[in-house]
Motif scaffolding. Structure first.
Motif, PDB file in Angstrom:
ATOM      1  N   GLU A 193       2.293 -25.522  28.430  1.00  0.00           N
ATOM      2  CA  GLU A 193       4.242 -25.915  27.859  1.00  0.00           C
ATOM      3  C   GLU A 193       4.826 -24.669  28.415  1.00  0.00           C
ATOM      4  OE1 GLU A 193       6.702 -28.709  24.693  1.00  0.00           O
ATOM      5  OE2 GLU A 193       5.161 -26.774  23.720  1.00  0.00           O
ATOM      6  N   ALA A 194       3.753 -22.992  27.447  1.00  0.00           N
ATOM      7  CA  ALA A 194       4.809 -22.479  27.889  1.00  0.00           C
ATOM      8  C   ALA A 194       4.458 -21.276  29.162  1.00  0.00           C
ATOM      9  CB  ALA A 194       3.854 -21.296  27.158  1.00  0.00           C
ATOM     10  N   ARG A 195       3.670 -22.170  29.890  1.00  0.00           N
ATOM     11  CA  ARG A 195       3.662 -21.904  31.227  1.00  0.00           C
ATOM     12  C   ARG A 195       5.037 -22.681  32.445  1.00  0.00           C
ATOM     13  NH1 ARG A 195      -2.273 -20.282  33.236  1.00  0.00           N
ATOM     14  NH2 ARG A 195      -2.941 -18.499  31.135  1.00  0.00           N
ATOM     15  N   GLY A 196       5.267 -24.131  31.937  1.00  0.00           N
ATOM     16  CA  GLY A 196       5.980 -24.607  31.701  1.00  0.00           C
ATOM     17  C   GLY A 196       5.268 -25.792  33.685  1.00  0.00           C
ATOM     18  N   LEU A 197       4.066 -25.955  33.149  1.00  0.00           N
ATOM     19  CA  LEU A 197       3.178 -26.651  33.735  1.00  0.00           C
ATOM     20  C   LEU A 197       2.422 -28.143  33.381  1.00  0.00           C
ATOM     21  CD1 LEU A 197       0.852 -23.523  35.038  1.00  0.00           C
ATOM     22  CD2 LEU A 197       2.884 -24.294  36.629  1.00  0.00           C
ATOM     23  N   PRO A 198       2.565 -28.900  34.291  1.00  0.00           N
ATOM     24  CA  PRO A 198       2.163 -29.832  33.616  1.00  0.00           C
ATOM     25  C   PRO A 198       0.843 -30.360  33.706  1.00  0.00           C
ATOM     26  CG  PRO A 198       2.150 -30.510  35.661  1.00  0.00           C
ATOM     27  CD  PRO A 198       3.447 -29.446  35.254  1.00  0.00           C
ATOM     28  N   LEU A 199      -0.130 -29.672  33.976  1.00  0.00           N
ATOM     29  CA  LEU A 199      -1.747 -29.728  34.259  1.00  0.00           C
ATOM     30  C   LEU A 199      -2.762 -28.812  34.274  1.00  0.00           C
ATOM     31  CD1 LEU A 199      -1.531 -32.362  36.885  1.00  0.00           C
ATOM     32  CD2 LEU A 199      -1.842 -33.511  34.455  1.00  0.00           C
ATOM     33  N   GLY A 200      -3.434 -28.430  33.744  1.00  0.00           N
ATOM     34  CA  GLY A 200      -4.925 -27.507  34.203  1.00  0.00           C
ATOM     35  C   GLY A 200      -6.167 -28.125  33.906  1.00  0.00           C
ATOM     36  N   VAL A 201      -6.850 -27.501  34.660  1.00  0.00           N
ATOM     37  CA  VAL A 201      -8.221 -27.550  35.221  1.00  0.00           C
ATOM     38  C   VAL A 201      -8.613 -27.215  34.276  1.00  0.00           C
ATOM     39  CG1 VAL A 201      -9.748 -27.471  36.307  1.00  0.00           C
ATOM     40  CG2 VAL A 201      -8.446 -28.613  37.430  1.00  0.00           C
ATOM     41  N   VAL A 202      -9.725 -27.455  33.068  1.00  0.00           N
ATOM     42  CA  VAL A 202     -10.607 -26.990  32.280  1.00  0.00           C
ATOM     43  C   VAL A 202     -12.170 -26.183  32.511  1.00  0.00           C
ATOM     44  CG1 VAL A 202     -12.452 -26.721  30.116  1.00  0.00           C
ATOM     45  CG2 VAL A 202      -9.868 -28.446  30.781  1.00  0.00           C
ATOM     46  N   ALA A 203     -12.330 -25.022  32.584  1.00  0.00           N
ATOM     47  CA  ALA A 203     -13.237 -24.161  33.092  1.00  0.00           C
ATOM     48  C   ALA A 203     -14.680 -24.252  32.251  1.00  0.00           C
ATOM     49  CB  ALA A 203     -13.597 -22.747  33.192  1.00  0.00           C
ATOM     50  N   GLY A 204     -14.741 -24.649  30.762  1.00  0.00           N
ATOM     51  CA  GLY A 204     -15.833 -24.965  30.028  1.00  0.00           C
ATOM     52  C   GLY A 204     -15.389 -25.064  28.666  1.00  0.00           C
ATOM     53  N   ILE A 205     -15.450 -25.151  27.614  1.00  0.00           N
ATOM     54  CA  ILE A 205     -15.409 -25.984  26.198  1.00  0.00           C
ATOM     55  C   ILE A 205     -16.212 -25.013  25.617  1.00  0.00           C
ATOM     56  CG2 ILE A 205     -15.609 -27.344  24.387  1.00  0.00           C
ATOM     57  CD1 ILE A 205     -15.779 -29.719  26.733  1.00  0.00           C
ATOM     58  N   ALA A 206     -15.075 -24.567  24.415  1.00  0.00           N
ATOM     59  CA  ALA A 206     -16.019 -23.739  23.803  1.00  0.00           C
ATOM     60  C   ALA A 206     -17.263 -23.986  22.878  1.00  0.00           C
ATOM     61  CB  ALA A 206     -15.008 -22.841  23.198  1.00  0.00           C
ATOM     62  N   GLY A 207     -18.188 -22.973  22.029  1.00  0.00           N
ATOM     63  CA  GLY A 207     -19.021 -23.165  21.552  1.00  0.00           C
ATOM     64  C   GLY A 207     -18.510 -23.398  20.308  1.00  0.00           C
ATOM     65  N   GLN A 208     -19.597 -23.296  19.172  1.00  0.00           N
ATOM     66  CA  GLN A 208     -18.576 -23.354  18.012  1.00  0.00           C
ATOM     67  C   GLN A 208     -19.861 -23.474  16.717  1.00  0.00           C
ATOM     68  OE1 GLN A 208     -17.856 -27.339  16.043  1.00  0.00           O
ATOM     69  NE2 GLN A 208     -16.043 -26.432  14.944  1.00  0.00           N
ATOM     70  N   THR A 209     -19.876 -22.967  15.321  1.00  0.00           N
ATOM     71  CA  THR A 209     -20.423 -22.205  14.750  1.00  0.00           C
ATOM     72  C   THR A 209     -20.387 -22.821  13.349  1.00  0.00           C
ATOM     73  OG1 THR A 209     -21.887 -21.314  15.541  1.00  0.00           O
ATOM     74  CG2 THR A 209     -22.186 -20.812  13.148  1.00  0.00           C
ATOM     75  N   ARG A 210     -20.620 -23.138  12.128  1.00  0.00           N
ATOM     76  CA  ARG A 210     -19.796 -23.123  11.048  1.00  0.00           C
ATOM     77  C   ARG A 210     -20.387 -22.800   9.886  1.00  0.00           C
ATOM     78  NH1 ARG A 210     -17.113 -29.603  11.309  1.00  0.00           N
ATOM     79  NH2 ARG A 210     -15.791 -29.211  13.228  1.00  0.00           N
ATOM     80  N   LEU A 211     -19.894 -22.023   9.075  1.00  0.00           N
ATOM     81  CA  LEU A 211     -20.340 -21.334   8.320  1.00  0.00           C
ATOM     82  C   LEU A 211     -20.483 -21.458   6.951  1.00  0.00           C
ATOM     83  CD1 LEU A 211     -21.454 -17.549   9.424  1.00  0.00           C
ATOM     84  CD2 LEU A 211     -22.772 -19.860   9.401  1.00  0.00           C
TER      85      LEU A 211
END
Length: 492
Positions: free
Chosen positions: A232-250
């Protein structure tokens, strides 16, 4: 095409949002009455696309069109139809509805190209106005592969606290993660719930049989709202995803000495809450540290969050004797995440030692980062950029000019990293050739009734996915996906 790619998906999103277990808000938790009604409605829409459809033992809704020819590859699409409590109408649901619209748009586009008038046959119109495609016709149009769409039963994990329940069943990892032992707030295990509420005689045997054969799937593609403000900030409707972040919960527990707020001198205190507060700011500093001072590069999307704090006894006139808090650390790549996790634990231990308070750090959850397949990303980006021709025949000039101009936005589709988890993470364990398409949402808001995607952006994502599918399974112009075993490179 306007009906299939614009009117139907936007109407269906509204209709699905009305299926809820709560009055005045949206909530569909696993195997609730609304959850079951939603599954039935999704099945009907799948049938309208010419799909054979079924619901598996854990509640995943499947729709499939098998190519009439001896085509080896199957493109797998998916998203989830459960919601968080007081959720929005697009998280999860968008991927299902856009997937259905794209399949229908792909088939109708091929029919129009083959026809002599460039118009759809009137017999494809149903009495309620939706386009309905006969299964035999749908199958005959797929020359280079099949299409399989799964509406996953549970991604959010509201009932059992175990995310990706549906997609892990499809990936064949439900038993690996011991998810049948997960319990809801009433103390019922998933295994017992499947027996008593879903009529599954042997949950272990059923779970083991649900996995799709990985070798039959060429790739997995998921459409999802961005759940962030970048597009939305860039005024663009679509984006291609390069990856999904890894996650750790403590979970950090700090044990101090409980005492009277008015009688214990400041220098003699062992205040668990004060110690925890220092730890929280130390952890925040780790993720704010500039790259030139040893911090992670901005493109790593490193984030640290303390979102839950429990103070005992929690009285205004009592020094806290025990305080616990959550830590959520995410990054695009696992080495960065693991380094920051170690530094966070060291920071906690240092505060504990200096303040003389016992501490414990429990590692509650780890999810490895998942990178999208380069070929799928390239093909999806090309399909998004090529959606201009479809949109010109689907939307009005006024609709095309909204939001800064949809067509201009498609000429610079960005590559993003997802900080949130998605079903794609679970499927990628079995189908590494994974890709995602993000759709902008208003204000970046998600998991809220304020969640919103503009109707034209819904259509834009459906047009992009329809073009992607057409190139994969109808025309074959995008060719097969290159895999680890030396498949041919995608030709665009």
């Amino acid at each position: 095409m306007r009906r299939a790619l614009h009117l139907e998906p936007n109407a269906h999103l509204k209709q699905l949002a009305e299926i809820s277990d709560t009055e005045g808000s949206l909530a569909r938790t696993y195997l609730s009455p609304a959850h079951r009604r939603a599954a039935q409605q999704i099945q009907q829409w799948m049938r309208d696309c010419g799909m054979e459809t079924w619901v598996d033992a854990v509640g995943n809704v499947h729709g499939r069109i098998k190519a009439a020819h001896d085509a080896q590859q199957t493109v797998l699409l998916g998203s989830h139809y459960d919601t968080v409590l007081d959720g929005g109408a697009y998280d999860g649901a968008l991927g299902i509805i856009v997937g259905l619209a794209a399949v229908k748009g792909m088939l109708l586009g091929e029919l129009m190209q083959r026809g002599t008038t460039g118009r759809l046959p009137e017999q494809l119109e149903s009495k309620d106005g939706d386009v309905v495609i006969p299964p035999t016709l749908a199958s005959s149009l797929l020359r280079f592969g099949s299409v399989h769409l799964v509406a996953f039963a549970d991604e959010e994990g509201v009932r059992f606290g175990s995310t990706f329940l549906g997609s892990r069943a499809v990936a064949g990892t439900l038993l690996k993660y011991n998810m049948l032992a997960a319990k809801d707030r009433a103390g019922a295990s998933l295994a017992n719930v499947l027996r008593e509420e879903a009529g599954v005689a042997d949950p272990w045997v059923a779970a083991a049989s649900l996995a799709l054969e990985p070798g039959s799937i060429s790739e997995y593609v998921e459409v999802h709202i961005e759940q962030g403000p970048v597009l939305e900030a860039r005024g663009l409707p679509l984006g291609v995803v390069a990856g999904i972040a890894g996650q750790t919960r403590l979970w950090v527990t700090v044990n101090g000495t409980q005492g009277h707020a008015g009688t214990v001198p400041m220098r003699g205190r062992r205040d668990a809450l004060a110690a925890a507060a220092e730890m929280v700011t130390a952890i925040e500093s780790l993720c704010l540290q500039p790259e030139e001072q040893g911090g992670a590069p901005e493109e790593e999307n490193l984030v640290c969050t303390v979102g839950e704090l429990k103070v005992w006894p929690g009285a205004s006139n009592v020094i806290s004797g025990s305080t616990g808090f959550s830590v959520d650390i995410r990054s695009k790549t696992d080495p960065v995440r693991m380094r920051v996790v170690k530094e966070a634990v060291r920071a906690v231990e240092a505060v504990c030692a200096r303040r003389g308070v016992p501490c414990a750090v429990d590692r509650k959850h780890d999810a490895e980062a998942v990178l999208a397949d380069a070929d799928v990303m390239e093909a999806m980006k090309a399909a998004a950029e090529a959606a201009e021709s479809i949109l010109k025949t689907t939307l009005t000039e006024e609709e095309l000019s909204r939001h800064g101009g949809l067509l201009e936005g498609l000429r610079k589709v960005p590559v993003l990293v997802s900080g949130a988890g998605h079903d794609a993470m679970a499927i990628a364990e079995a189908v590494p050739r994974m890709g995602m398409l993000f759709v902008r949402c208003r204000g970046g808001v998600s998991h809220s009734p304020l969640e919103h995607v503009e109707p034209e952006d819904v259509t834009t994502s459906a047009a992009a996915l329809a073009g992607y599918l057409w190139g994969r399974v109808v025309s074959g112009v995008m060719g097969p996906v290159r895999g680890e075993q030396g498949r041919d490179k995608t030709e665009l």
